[in-house]
Scaffold this motif. Sequence first.
Motif, PDB file in Angstrom:
ATOM      1  N   THR A  75       0.827  -1.200   0.000  1.00 27.76           N
ATOM      2  CA  THR A  75       0.000   0.000   0.000  1.00 27.76           C
ATOM      3  C   THR A  75       0.870   1.261   0.000  1.00 27.76           C
ATOM      4  N   ALA A  76       2.058   1.178   0.581  1.00 25.13           N
ATOM      5  CA  ALA A  76       2.962   2.345   0.564  1.00 25.13           C
ATOM      6  C   ALA A  76       3.366   2.674  -0.867  1.00 25.13           C
ATOM      7  N   SER A 133       0.343   4.128  -2.626  1.00 28.51           N
ATOM      8  CA  SER A 133       0.102   5.479  -2.135  1.00 28.51           C
ATOM      9  C   SER A 133       1.082   6.468  -2.758  1.00 28.51           C
ATOM     10  N   ASP A 151       1.316  -6.168   2.359  1.00 26.79           N
ATOM     11  CA  ASP A 151       1.433  -5.579   3.696  1.00 26.79           C
ATOM     12  C   ASP A 151       1.181  -6.667   4.739  1.00 26.79           C
ATOM     13  N   LEU A 191       3.163  -5.774   8.183  1.00 25.44           N
ATOM     14  CA  LEU A 191       3.349  -4.330   8.324  1.00 25.44           C
ATOM     15  C   LEU A 191       2.237  -3.737   9.192  1.00 25.44           C
ATOM     16  N   PRO A 192       2.508  -2.627   9.835  1.00 21.84           N
ATOM     17  CA  PRO A 192       1.515  -2.021  10.736  1.00 21.84           C
ATOM     18  C   PRO A 192       0.207  -1.663  10.020  1.00 21.84           C
ATOM     19  N   ARG A 246      -2.017   0.454  10.899  1.00 21.24           N
ATOM     20  CA  ARG A 246      -2.242   1.897  10.869  1.00 21.24           C
ATOM     21  C   ARG A 246      -1.666   2.499   9.587  1.00 21.24           C
ATOM     22  N   GLU A 247      -0.491   2.039   9.185  1.00 21.87           N
ATOM     23  CA  GLU A 247       0.123   2.534   7.953  1.00 21.87           C
ATOM     24  C   GLU A 247      -0.655   2.067   6.723  1.00 21.87           C
ATOM     25  N   ARG A 263      -3.833   1.401   6.587  1.00 20.92           N
ATOM     26  CA  ARG A 263      -5.060   2.199   6.575  1.00 20.92           C
ATOM     27  C   ARG A 263      -4.777   3.588   6.001  1.00 20.92           C
ATOM     28  N   HIS A 264      -3.715   4.219   6.457  1.00 24.18           N
ATOM     29  CA  HIS A 264      -3.350   5.553   5.977  1.00 24.18           C
ATOM     30  C   HIS A 264      -3.083   5.536   4.473  1.00 24.18           C
ATOM     31  N   ASN A 265      -2.325   4.545   4.013  1.00 29.30           N
ATOM     32  CA  ASN A 265      -1.982   4.453   2.589  1.00 29.30           C
ATOM     33  C   ASN A 265      -3.215   4.230   1.720  1.00 29.30           C
ATOM     34  N   ARG A 309      -5.282   7.369   1.553  1.00 29.68           N
ATOM     35  CA  ARG A 309      -4.709   8.345   0.622  1.00 29.68           C
ATOM     36  C   ARG A 309      -5.072   7.988  -0.819  1.00 29.68           C
TER      37      ARG A 309
END
Length: 176
Positions: A44-45, A48, A71, A76-77, A79-80, A82-84, A87
């Motif tokens: 997801t990073a 994003s 992920d 992987l976390p 929270r990250e 979800r954020h990715n 976005r």
Amino acid sequence: MGDSLSAGYGLSAEQGWVSLLAKRIESAKPGWRVVNASISGETTAGGSARIVREVLRVKPAVVVIQLGANDGLRGLPLREMRHNLARMVGASQYVGAKVLLVGMRIPPNYGADYADGFERVYRDLAAHFDVALLAFLLEPIAADRGNFQDDNLHPVADAQPMLRDHVWEALAPLLD
């Protein structure tokens, strides 16, 4: 926007569910064009980081986001993740695109709390952004080991039409 499951890992370009879906869209919705921006191994990073450039370049009417499996496999976390994903959905909506968020499930290797939280990320984001959700991409094929390549992760060519049909059910209403 997807990972190896949408990029057709281990298959020829025309065998993957996205290519099969593009053919269905060509016949059912003339004038629509599918751009497969999937990359094997994508997290997801990575999605994003690429989404703004992709939606500004393509100016899509609909964006299908199928990311998160890598992920989860890497623990992987959440929270990250979800954020990715948030976005990506936000950038898609910013350019006026409808969004189909395609979820994934992971084995309980990292514990039930992580696995449950992983699935909840997709549900929560779909509700928060009011976008369509396909909860589990592999649902129609997951129970049969014969639907997967030797790595036990990537579907074989014969399973791709089932994935196409599964995604089509959630995607078709967005193409009107």
